[in-house]
Design an enzyme around this catalytic site. Structure first.
Site, PDB file in Angstrom:
ATOM      1  N   ARG A 221       0.855  -1.187   0.000  1.00 27.85           N
ATOM      2  CA  ARG A 221       0.000   0.000   0.000  1.00 27.85           C
ATOM      3  C   ARG A 221       0.891   1.237   0.000  1.00 27.85           C
ATOM      4  NH1 ARG A 221      -3.387  -2.919  -1.568  1.00 27.85           N
ATOM      5  NH2 ARG A 221      -5.382  -3.461  -0.583  1.00 27.85           N
ATOM      6  N   HIS A 269      -0.820   0.210  -9.705  1.00 28.81           N
ATOM      7  CA  HIS A 269      -1.504  -0.674  -8.742  1.00 28.81           C
ATOM      8  C   HIS A 269      -2.041  -1.934  -9.444  1.00 28.81           C
ATOM      9  CE1 HIS A 269      -3.792  -0.860  -4.685  1.00 28.81           C
ATOM     10  NE2 HIS A 269      -3.515  -2.080  -5.140  1.00 28.81           N
TER      11      HIS A 269
END
Ligand code: NDP
Length: 306
Positions: A221, A269
């Site tokens: 993250r 991502h």
């Protein structure tokens, strides 16, 4: 069982045909359609619309379609009394291990430097290392970290790792002391869940504790990294390169210095996506467990935050 699919990101077309084939007797709805709200017992969620889940009084399971549940846990409208299961999907685990390998090999075989030389028209060789000369550190030795470790060991790398509770994985030097991992890691891979304890773990003092000319690979993250500290460690020459898949703000803002930084390789991502072909059997197992009144697999521990 009545099941509602509530995701603003995952598309129902990728999931519902397989689910309906596997569970022909159950009824599936796609939010905002949900039949009789009192009958809905399972919610399948990616990023569900806010407040959606609180409208089902008899929910027995919230099943994430993703492995990370930090977004769900941060939603104040999430019904806390309902068990929350995360996805542990073999297809995604394999994809993540491939991503770890491709970045570690890019660094190990100096490809990031050869790309720069090519852009400059420079013919220059760098010294060759063997995989056994290199230590890869894994922050997080869970479903993703332990499979990445296994594949790195097969390639001959030395592997060490960090977990919250003591761990034993054959061939891996396991630590609960972060400093022990940092000082060994020539390539440092972050595969931690985002919690209050792991936010900003990749900061100036962590980078300073790593050997010179190491690389950092963050595929967990964005908030694990203090972005300004990472830029400083790259610009000072202490770190050789950073491979980044996740960012504090996504999509990465147009003016962000990472976009054109010569020492950053970035991806949008996509380090590993849930793979419906392997994830649907996991959903089916948990729905069957709800039907039998048994606890679901892969339940999140709210006190640990993951
Ligand atoms: P797991 O829960 O299986 O493993 C998490 C690991 O991190 C465990 O080893 C755990 O320790 C360790 N850990 C957690 N908190 C701490 C802490 N405070 N100190 C030290 N170690 C800690 O998670 P997964 O491997 O399935 O996934 C990890 C994360 O990867 C997800 O939460 C998600 O955010 C991210 N992800 C990113 C994707 C992408 O495309 N970029 C795709 C999929 C996931 P212990 O073993 O003691 O529990």
């Amino acid at each position: 069982v009545d099941i509602v699919f509530a995701s603003q990101i995952e598309t129902p077309e990728s999931w519902l045909p397989r689910l309906r084939r596997a569970l022909p007797a159950d009824r599936f709805f796609v939010w905002p359609e949900c039949g009789d709200r009192e009958r809905v017992e399972v919610a399948l969620v990616g990023e569900p619309p806010r407040d959606a889940l609180a409208t089902f009084p008899n929910l027995k399971l919230i099943q994430s379609l993703w492995m990370g549940v930090d977004g769900l846990l941060a939603d104040p409208t999430l019904p806390r009394a309902v068990p929350l299961a995360r996805m542990v999907d073999a297809g995604m685990v394999a994809a993540m291990a491939e991503t770890v390998l491709v970045h570690v090999l890019d660094w190990h075989r100096h490809l990031y430097r050869y790309r720069e030389h090519q852009a400059d028209g420079v013919w220059k060789r760098h010294r060759q290392y063997m995989a056994c000369d290199r230590t890869v550190g894994l922050l997080g030795l869970g479903a993703l970290g332990s499979e990445a470790a296994r594949r790195l060991l097969l390639m001959g790398f030395k592997v060490c790792g960090w977990s919250r509770r003591p761990k034993r994985i054959e061939g891996v030097e396991c630590f609960s002391d972060l400093g022990e991992v940092l000082k060994r890691s020539q390539a440092l891979v972050c595969l931690l869940p985002l919690t209050a304890q792991t936010r900003c773990v990749l900061n100036a003092s962590a980078f300073a504790a790593m050997p010179e000319h190491s690389c950092v690979i963050n595929i967990a993250r964005g908030a694990h990294v203090v972005e300004a500290d990472l830029l400083a460690a790259l610009d000072s020459g202490h770190l050789a390169h950073a491979y980044l898949d996740v960012f504090e703000t996504e999509p990465l803002p147009e003016a962000h210095p990472f976009w054109h930084h010569p020492k950053v390789t970035l991806t949008p991502h996509c380090a590993a996506l849930t793979e419906p072909r392997t994830a649907v059997p996991v959903l089916v197992e948990n729905i069957e467990r709800v039907r039998r009144g048994e606890p679901a697999l892969n339940l999140v521990d709210p006190s640990a935050g993951y």
